[in-house]
Design a protein around this motif. Structure first.
Motif, PDB file in Angstrom:
ATOM      1  N   LEU A   1       0.992  -1.256   0.157  1.00  0.00           N
ATOM      2  CA  LEU A   1      -0.166   0.480   0.455  1.00  0.00           C
ATOM      3  C   LEU A   1       0.824   1.416  -0.061  1.00  0.00           C
ATOM      4  CD1 LEU A   1      -2.772  -1.017   2.017  1.00  0.00           C
ATOM      5  CD2 LEU A   1      -3.236  -0.535   0.087  1.00  0.00           C
ATOM      6  N   VAL A   2       2.078   1.160   0.235  1.00  0.00           N
ATOM      7  CA  VAL A   2       2.638   2.223  -0.597  1.00  0.00           C
ATOM      8  C   VAL A   2       2.938   3.108  -1.778  1.00  0.00           C
ATOM      9  CG1 VAL A   2       5.175   0.902   1.344  1.00  0.00           C
ATOM     10  CG2 VAL A   2       5.199   1.154  -1.456  1.00  0.00           C
ATOM     11  N   PHE A   3       1.861   2.101  -2.654  1.00  0.00           N
ATOM     12  CA  PHE A   3       1.762   3.215  -3.968  1.00  0.00           C
ATOM     13  C   PHE A   3       0.384   3.676  -3.655  1.00  0.00           C
ATOM     14  CE2 PHE A   3       4.508  -0.786  -5.023  1.00  0.00           C
ATOM     15  CZ  PHE A   3       5.245  -0.352  -6.195  1.00  0.00           C
ATOM     16  N   ASN A   4      -0.459   3.700  -2.280  1.00  0.00           N
ATOM     17  CA  ASN A   4      -1.234   4.766  -2.137  1.00  0.00           C
ATOM     18  C   ASN A   4      -0.731   5.844  -2.394  1.00  0.00           C
ATOM     19  OD1 ASN A   4      -3.360   6.133  -0.590  1.00  0.00           O
ATOM     20  ND2 ASN A   4      -4.303   4.587  -1.046  1.00  0.00           N
ATOM     21  N   PRO A   5       0.051   6.687  -1.428  1.00  0.00           N
ATOM     22  CA  PRO A   5       0.501   7.510  -1.050  1.00  0.00           C
ATOM     23  C   PRO A   5       1.674   8.050  -1.773  1.00  0.00           C
ATOM     24  CG  PRO A   5       1.631   6.472   0.175  1.00  0.00           C
ATOM     25  CD  PRO A   5       0.424   5.618  -0.183  1.00  0.00           C
ATOM     26  N   ALA A   6       2.326   7.028  -2.993  1.00  0.00           N
ATOM     27  CA  ALA A   6       3.398   7.737  -4.184  1.00  0.00           C
ATOM     28  C   ALA A   6       2.015   7.316  -5.185  1.00  0.00           C
ATOM     29  CB  ALA A   6       3.808   5.979  -4.690  1.00  0.00           C
TER      30      ALA A   6
ATOM     31  N   THR B   1      -9.611   3.944  -4.756  1.00  0.00           N
ATOM     32  CA  THR B   1      -9.818   3.077  -5.689  1.00  0.00           C
ATOM     33  C   THR B   1      -8.963   1.859  -5.988  1.00  0.00           C
ATOM     34  OG1 THR B   1     -10.985   4.481  -6.378  1.00  0.00           O
ATOM     35  CG2 THR B   1     -11.107   2.771  -7.335  1.00  0.00           C
ATOM     36  N   LEU B   2      -7.907   1.835  -6.610  1.00  0.00           N
ATOM     37  CA  LEU B   2      -6.215   0.587  -7.496  1.00  0.00           C
ATOM     38  C   LEU B   2      -6.679  -0.302  -5.262  1.00  0.00           C
ATOM     39  CD1 LEU B   2      -4.350   3.202  -9.131  1.00  0.00           C
ATOM     40  CD2 LEU B   2      -6.412   2.066 -10.114  1.00  0.00           C
ATOM     41  N   THR B   3      -6.683   0.830  -4.826  1.00  0.00           N
ATOM     42  CA  THR B   3      -5.697   0.168  -3.321  1.00  0.00           C
ATOM     43  C   THR B   3      -6.240  -0.663  -2.442  1.00  0.00           C
ATOM     44  OG1 THR B   3      -4.939   1.616  -2.305  1.00  0.00           O
ATOM     45  CG2 THR B   3      -3.597   0.916  -3.719  1.00  0.00           C
ATOM     46  N   TYR B   4      -7.468  -0.347  -2.634  1.00  0.00           N
ATOM     47  CA  TYR B   4      -9.022  -0.348  -1.153  1.00  0.00           C
ATOM     48  C   TYR B   4      -9.224  -1.674  -0.785  1.00  0.00           C
ATOM     49  CZ  TYR B   4     -12.958   0.253   1.480  1.00  0.00           C
ATOM     50  OH  TYR B   4     -13.525  -0.378   2.505  1.00  0.00           O
TER      51      TYR B   4
ATOM     52  N   MET C   1     -17.421  -8.118  -5.181  1.00  0.00           N
ATOM     53  CA  MET C   1     -17.493  -6.494  -4.472  1.00  0.00           C
ATOM     54  C   MET C   1     -17.562  -6.932  -3.047  1.00  0.00           C
ATOM     55  SD  MET C   1     -18.177  -4.190  -7.127  1.00  0.00           S
ATOM     56  CE  MET C   1     -18.738  -3.353  -6.198  1.00  0.00           C
ATOM     57  N   GLY C   2     -17.522  -7.825  -3.102  1.00  0.00           N
ATOM     58  CA  GLY C   2     -17.017  -8.215  -1.094  1.00  0.00           C
ATOM     59  C   GLY C   2     -15.431  -7.048  -0.663  1.00  0.00           C
ATOM     60  N   LEU C   3     -14.346  -6.641  -1.977  1.00  0.00           N
ATOM     61  CA  LEU C   3     -13.348  -6.904  -2.144  1.00  0.00           C
ATOM     62  C   LEU C   3     -13.396  -5.361  -1.992  1.00  0.00           C
ATOM     63  CD1 LEU C   3     -10.967  -8.351  -4.444  1.00  0.00           C
ATOM     64  CD2 LEU C   3     -11.372  -8.390  -1.649  1.00  0.00           C
ATOM     65  N   TYR C   4     -14.532  -4.255  -1.780  1.00  0.00           N
ATOM     66  CA  TYR C   4     -14.920  -3.001  -1.917  1.00  0.00           C
ATOM     67  C   TYR C   4     -15.900  -2.442  -0.693  1.00  0.00           C
ATOM     68  CZ  TYR C   4     -12.140  -2.889  -6.480  1.00  0.00           C
ATOM     69  OH  TYR C   4     -10.734  -2.897  -6.606  1.00  0.00           O
TER      70      TYR C   4
ATOM     71  N   ALA D   1     -17.938   4.782   2.313  1.00  0.00           N
ATOM     72  CA  ALA D   1     -16.820   6.355   3.575  1.00  0.00           C
ATOM     73  C   ALA D   1     -15.234   5.895   3.396  1.00  0.00           C
ATOM     74  CB  ALA D   1     -17.210   5.053   4.079  1.00  0.00           C
ATOM     75  N   LYS D   2     -15.119   5.178   2.272  1.00  0.00           N
ATOM     76  CA  LYS D   2     -13.392   5.329   2.541  1.00  0.00           C
ATOM     77  C   LYS D   2     -13.014   6.310   1.734  1.00  0.00           C
ATOM     78  CE  LYS D   2      -9.494   4.527   3.065  1.00  0.00           C
ATOM     79  NZ  LYS D   2      -8.381   4.825   4.547  1.00  0.00           N
ATOM     80  N   LEU D   3     -14.052   6.114   1.015  1.00  0.00           N
ATOM     81  CA  LEU D   3     -13.648   7.301  -0.445  1.00  0.00           C
ATOM     82  C   LEU D   3     -13.681   8.656   0.134  1.00  0.00           C
ATOM     83  CD1 LEU D   3     -14.242   6.605  -4.160  1.00  0.00           C
ATOM     84  CD2 LEU D   3     -12.370   6.914  -3.468  1.00  0.00           C
ATOM     85  N   LEU D   4     -15.303   8.609   0.835  1.00  0.00           N
ATOM     86  CA  LEU D   4     -15.719   9.944   1.250  1.00  0.00           C
ATOM     87  C   LEU D   4     -14.611  10.361   2.359  1.00  0.00           C
ATOM     88  CD1 LEU D   4     -17.841  12.609   0.748  1.00  0.00           C
ATOM     89  CD2 LEU D   4     -18.854  10.662   2.839  1.00  0.00           C
TER      90      LEU D   4
END
Length: 289
Positions: free
Chosen positions: A157-162, A200-203, A246-249, A254-257
């Motif tokens: 998940l370091v790619f998230n802030p990257a 969205t890419l790493t959720y 969709m269970g993975l999402y 809430a996370k996006l918001l």
């Protein structure tokens, strides 16, 4: 900036965590989950665990921003930065951050979910008296390595802030070619867009990360509490098998918001504080970093 943003939008993070960890919860929307939490656990329940989370956030962001900017200063050395360099620096800073601060996030995840009314009967309740007691009990009952539960997905998940910083810095450079400085609206919008893409890419990995940090499920065949990194694939498979892809999402809304608004507000405050600091110091704020 992070403290202000996280405090304002903290209930959204509470809802997200319930969706990820308590997968048998039937409520589908963020408002419905928050209303359930308030009804069952009290008005202040959405803010449970605020202090441990804020403490962890302060440490995490200090480590990340300090590492990112220090490495950037050494590598760029007055030259124009590029998107590729921003991405590499973001990954390196993220790895350092994960290795140093994961124990704090494991503890604050446990404290945030303590006292929750779970729908999943496989979850083992906890009884921590505070941050220090949580560290003590986890080390005593699960071993010191349990403090690094979820490190593997966290490293991915370091790619998230990257990704977030890559998009943010890229948008920022394009805007600064057309204008002298970013407006508050500019900082807010590009911060929101950058974080939305990264989230969205790493959720799915964030879902596994939360489950491993909590570590109080009994879902594996031996009926033991999860905690090892080898359970990442197992958790992903179980999630898909029970709830479909969709269970993975679950909880993405809430996370996006929460993350988009938090990141946007954080960058807005960050830019304003940076400009104010340079003004007070009597220095000219560079248009390009």
């Amino acid at each position: 900036g992070s403290m202000t943003a996280m405090t304002v939008f903290f209930p959204l993070d509470t809802a997200r965590l319930r969706f990820q960890v308590d997968e048998k919860r039937k409520s589908k929307t963020t408002p419905a989950v928050l209303l359930e939490i308030i009804k069952e656990e009290g008005l202040l329940a959405p803010y449970r665990g605020w202090f441990p989370v804020i403490s962890s956030l302060c440490c995490s962001n200090f480590v990340y921003f300090y590492t990112f900017n220090s490495l950037k200063g050494l590598w760029v050395k007055g030259q124009h930065s590029t998107t590729g360099k921003d991405l590499v620096l973001g990954v390196v800073a993220g790895v350092v951050n994960v290795l140093l601060t994961t124990p704090l996030w494991v503890v604050n995840t446990r404290l945030k979910l303590q006292g929750a009314k779970f729908r999943n009967e496989d979850i083992v309740p906890t009884n921590y008296k505070g941050i220090i007691d949580a560290f003590h009990q986890i080390i005593r009952d699960e071993g010191v390595l349990a403090l690094w539960n979820g490190t593997f997905p966290s490293l991915l998940l370091v790619f998230n802030p990257a990704i977030q910083f890559m998009f943010y810095e890229g948008f920022k450079r394009k805007l600064l070619k057309k204008q002298l400085q970013l407006t508050s609206l500019d900082a807010f919008v590009i911060g929101a867009v950058a974080k939305a893409v990264a989230t969205t890419l790493t959720y799915p990995l964030q879902t596994v990360q939360s489950i491993l940090r909590f570590g109080r499920h009994r879902l594996n065949p031996e009926n033991r509490t999860l905690g090892s990194l080898r359970n990442v694939l197992y958790l992903l498979q179980q999630r898909v098998r029970r709830f479909g892809l969709m269970g993975l999402y679950k909880g993405l809304e809430a996370k996006l918001l929460q993350t988009v608004l938090t990141a946007a507000l954080m960058f807005l405050v960050y830019e304003k504080l940076t400009a104010a600091t340079f003004t007070v110091m009597g220095l000219k704020h560079s248009r390009r970093h």
